[in-house]
Design a protein around this motif. Structure first.
Motif, PDB file in Angstrom:
ATOM      1  N   TRP A 148       3.392 -10.415  -6.403  1.00  0.00           N
ATOM      2  CA  TRP A 148       2.277  -9.389  -6.544  1.00  0.00           C
ATOM      3  C   TRP A 148       0.924  -9.559  -6.826  1.00  0.00           C
ATOM      4  O   TRP A 148       0.022  -8.715  -6.668  1.00  0.00           O
ATOM      5  N   LEU A 199       1.894  -0.077  -6.381  1.00  0.00           N
ATOM      6  CA  LEU A 199       2.863  -0.171  -5.617  1.00  0.00           C
ATOM      7  C   LEU A 199       4.470   0.519  -6.327  1.00  0.00           C
ATOM      8  O   LEU A 199       4.552  -0.004  -7.518  1.00  0.00           O
ATOM      9  N   VAL A 259       8.268   0.572  -6.029  1.00  0.00           N
ATOM     10  CA  VAL A 259       9.344   0.214  -5.206  1.00  0.00           C
ATOM     11  C   VAL A 259      10.668   0.233  -5.774  1.00  0.00           C
ATOM     12  O   VAL A 259      10.841   0.330  -7.022  1.00  0.00           O
ATOM     13  N   HIS A 314       9.905   2.502  -0.974  1.00  0.00           N
ATOM     14  CA  HIS A 314       8.694   2.062  -1.491  1.00  0.00           C
ATOM     15  C   HIS A 314       7.819   3.003  -1.281  1.00  0.00           C
ATOM     16  O   HIS A 314       7.948   3.522  -0.243  1.00  0.00           O
ATOM     17  N   LEU A 356       1.140   1.085   3.393  1.00  0.00           N
ATOM     18  CA  LEU A 356       1.399  -0.261   2.573  1.00  0.00           C
ATOM     19  C   LEU A 356       0.623  -1.322   3.420  1.00  0.00           C
ATOM     20  O   LEU A 356       0.816  -1.616   4.513  1.00  0.00           O
ATOM     21  N   GLU A 380      -0.177  -4.976   4.729  1.00  0.00           N
ATOM     22  CA  GLU A 380       0.670  -5.835   5.251  1.00  0.00           C
ATOM     23  C   GLU A 380       0.991  -7.057   4.229  1.00  0.00           C
ATOM     24  O   GLU A 380       1.727  -7.581   4.307  1.00  0.00           O
ATOM     25  N   ARG A 417       3.986  -6.110   2.202  1.00  0.00           N
ATOM     26  CA  ARG A 417       5.127  -5.742   3.103  1.00  0.00           C
ATOM     27  C   ARG A 417       5.948  -6.996   2.889  1.00  0.00           C
ATOM     28  O   ARG A 417       7.134  -6.919   2.610  1.00  0.00           O
ATOM     29  N   VAL A 465       8.093  -6.776  -0.342  1.00  0.00           N
ATOM     30  CA  VAL A 465       9.088  -5.559  -0.456  1.00  0.00           C
ATOM     31  C   VAL A 465      10.195  -6.101   0.364  1.00  0.00           C
ATOM     32  O   VAL A 465      11.331  -6.035   0.007  1.00  0.00           O
ATOM     33  N   ASP A 466       9.972  -6.864   1.520  1.00  0.00           N
ATOM     34  CA  ASP A 466      10.991  -7.334   2.231  1.00  0.00           C
ATOM     35  C   ASP A 466      11.749  -8.612   1.765  1.00  0.00           C
ATOM     36  O   ASP A 466      12.977  -8.604   1.728  1.00  0.00           O
TER      37      ASP A 466
END
Length: 484
Positions: A233, A317, A319, A326, A342, A344, A347, A350-351
Motif C-alpha cells: 500500500w 482505504l 478493507v 472494501h 477504488l 485501479e 485493486r 485488495v485482490d
C-alpha cells in the motif's frame, strides 16, 4: 403355540445392549445386523484398506478369486469398518490379525466400538459471528451442544457427549445421536444457535451461514494483515484501516508502518487501543465487515486530528480481513471521509488479500473415550493396554486413520472423519455411536499385556474364511496421513 414357534424363529442379537430379536431375512433396530439363514451377520462388508486401490477411486469388492496372495507390509490393512463388535465384552475382538511389517511380527486388534461417551468438535472457517460463546447449539429444536472458544479465523462448536446422549430426554438423545452420525458420515446437518445464526455444516465443505455460503476464511487479524501487506500500500494511499472483530489495524500507527516510514495521518479509531496501530472492541461481533456488526466502516472512526497530519484530500482505504468488503474515501475540506471509486492501483492489493485467504471449510473431528469393557476385547487386564497406548507402544487408528490420543488417564481419542472410509459410523438405539477401532502393537507387546493370543489369525486365513459376522469384504484406497 404358533406365537411360540414365531418367537423361536427369531434370533437374539447380542451385538449391543438393545438385544434385538431378529426374524429371518430382517435386520435389527440399528440396521447393521441381520438374520440370514439362522445366523446373525453384519450387513456391511468388512473394509480392507488397500494401497493398490487408487485413493478416491472406485470402491470395489475384495474377491478372493482376484486376490494374488500378496499380504506383505502395509499394502493391506484390515479395518474395523464392518468387523462387528466385542459386545458384551467378555470375548476377544472380532478379528485379531497377525501380520509381518518390515520383518517384525505385529498384531492388529480390529473391532467396532460402541461409544456412549462421544461427540464431535466442529471447526467452521468463517469470521461471521455464529453466536455467543457457550450458546446452546440445536438440531431439530433439541439441544445437542454449545459454541466453544473461537480459534484463529474459525468458529468452534462442541457437540454431543454423554450428557446430551443419555442425560436428557429420549428425544434429545435420539436427535443428538442422529446429528452426530450424519456429521461423522460426512452428511450436511443444519444447526441453530441460540441468539445467533443458522449454519449448515458438512465435513470438507464450505459452511452456509444464514443461507450464505462462505468461500474464504480470513488471511489473518487486522494487525497481521497490515504486517503482510503494508508494503503493497505504501505510496498508493495515505492511510489503511483493516477492520476486524478481534484486532483492527491502522497502518500509520502500526509498527509495520513505522518501519516503512509511514507518516502520521491523525486518524482516531473507536475501541480499546492495545498497542500502536492495534485496536480491540471497535464494534460488536456480527456478520458484517471483518466479523463485526457494522455495514458502514466509517462508524469506527472518531474525528480526525488535524495537528497530527489530517488534511483535505487525504486518502483512506478501509478493507476487511478477507478482502470481501472494501471502501475508498477522500477527506473533504471539513476532514469528513467521502466515498470515492477504488483506484485501479489499489485493486491489486485488495485482490491479493483475497488470494491469500484459504478456502472456508468445515472440519468434523470425532472424539470418544475407549472404555475398560472395550479394552477387554484386547486383553484380560485392560489397564495394561491403556498404559501401552499412553507409552506409544500401541498405535490407535479408526478405520485406518491415525487417531490423536489425549494425554492423561484412559484412552480418549480424536480423529478427522475425512481420513476414514466413507460410511464408517453406525449407531445403536441406546443411543450411542458405533465406530471402527484398531490397536496395532508388536506381537511381543501383545503377549506381555496379556492379549488374547489364542484368537490371533493370519490375514490370509481371515480373507479365506471370514469371521463370526460374515465373510464379505470390500477394498478401498488408504487416505494419505497428514504430512504424506
Amino acid at each position: 403355540m404358533s406365537e411360540r414357534r414365531t418367537r423361536d424363529e427369531k434370533i437374539r442379537c447380542d451385538a449391543c445392549p438393545v438385544m434385538c430379536y431378529i426374524a429371518p431375512g430382517k435386520v435389527g433396530a440399528c440396521d447393521r445386523y441381520a438374520n440370514e439363514g439362522g445366523k446373525i451377520i453384519r450387513c456391511d462388508p468388512i473394509t480392507i484398506l488397500d494401497r493398490r486401490v487408487e485413493v478416491g477411486g472406485e470402491v470395489r469388492p475384495f474377491l478372493n478369486a482376484d486376490w494374488d496372495g500378496d499380504i506383505g507390509g502395509d499394502d493391506l490393512f484390515l479395518s474395523g469398518v464392518g468387523a462387528g463388535t466385542t459386545y458384551p465384552d467378555y470375548k476377544p475382538a472380532p478379528f485379531i490379525v497377525s501380520r509381518e511389517v518390515e520383518g517384525a511380527d505385529f498384531v492388529t486388534v480390529v473391532t467396532e466400538a460402541i461409544y456412549s461417551y462421544c461427540g464431535v468438535k466442529v471447526k467452521i472457517d468463517t469470521d461471521r459471528h455464529l453466536g455467543p460463546e457457550a450458546a446452546t447449539v440445536r438440531a431439530n429444536g433439541e439441544a445437542i451442544g454449545h459454541v466453544t472458544t473461537a480459534e484463529y479465523g474459525s468458529q468452534m462448536l462442541s457437540l454431543g457427549g454423554v450428557e446430551h446422549l443419555t442425560g436428557g430426554s429420549k428425544s434429545e438423545g435420539r436427535v443428538t445421536c442422529d446429528a452426530l452420525l450424519r456429521l461423522c458420515n460426512r452428511e450436511a446437518v443444519e444447526l441453530d444457535i441460540d441468539g445467533g445464526a443458522s449454519v449448515i455444516v458438512e465435513a470438507g465443505q464450505p459452511p452456509i451461514v444464514d443461507g450464505q455460503r462462505e468461500d474464504r476464511m480470513r488471511v489473518g487479524c487486522g494487525s497481521a494483515t497490515i504486517g503482510m501487506f503494508a508494503s503493497q500500500w505504501q505510496g498508493l494511499v495515505d492511510e489503511v484501516v483493516v477492520v476486524d472483530d478481534h484486532i483492527t489495524g491502522v497502518v500509520s500507527e502500526h509498527q509495520a508502518g513505522k518501519v516503512l516510514g509511514w507518516p502520521d495521518t491523525g486518524i482516531r479509531i473507536k475501541g480499546r487501543r492495545s498497542t500502536p496501530g492495534r485496536y480491540f472492541q471497535v464494534a460488536g461481533p456480527g456478520r458484517g465487515w471483518g466479523g463485526t456488526d457494522i455495514e458502514d466502516p466509517l462508524r469506527i472512526l472518531n474525528p480526525w486530528w488535524e495537528k497530527k497530519g489530517a488534511r483535505p484530500g487525504l486518502t483512506l482505504l478501509m478493507v476487511s480481513t478477507t478482502g470481501e468488503h472494501h471502501g475508498f474515501y477522500v477527506l473533504d475540506d471539513d476532514l469528513v471521509p467521502q466515498p470515492a471509486p477504488l483506484p485501479e492501483a489499489l485493486r491489486a492489493s485488495v485482490d491479493l488479500i483475497a488470494e491469500n485467504c484459504e478456502a472456508a471449510l468445515c472440519t468434523v473431528m470425532f472424539q470418544a473415550g475407549a472404555g475398560g469393557s472395550l479394552r477387554s476385547g484386547v486383553t484380560g487386564n485392560p489397564v495394561r493396554l491403556t498404559r501401552s497406548v499412553q507409552a506409544r507402544r500401541t498405535r490407535v487408528t479408526c478405520g485406518g486413520a491415525a487417531a490423536y490420543i489425549w494425554p492423561g488417564g484412559g484412552i480418549t481419542l480424536m480423529v478427522d472423519v475425512l481420513a476414514m472410509p466413507e460410511g464408517s459410523f453406525g449407531y445403536v438405539p441406546t443411543p450411542a455411536l458405533v465406530a471402527p477401532l484398531e490397536f496395532t502393537l508388536p506381537r511381543a507387546e501383545f503377549r506381555a499385556l496379556g492379549g488374547h493370543d489364542g484368537a490371533v489369525r493370519s490375514i490370509a486365513d481371515i480373507l479365506e474364511t471370514g469371521g463370526d459376522y460374515g465373510s464379505t469384504f470390500r477394498a478401498v484406497g488408504r487416505a494419505p496421513e497428514q504430512g504424506e
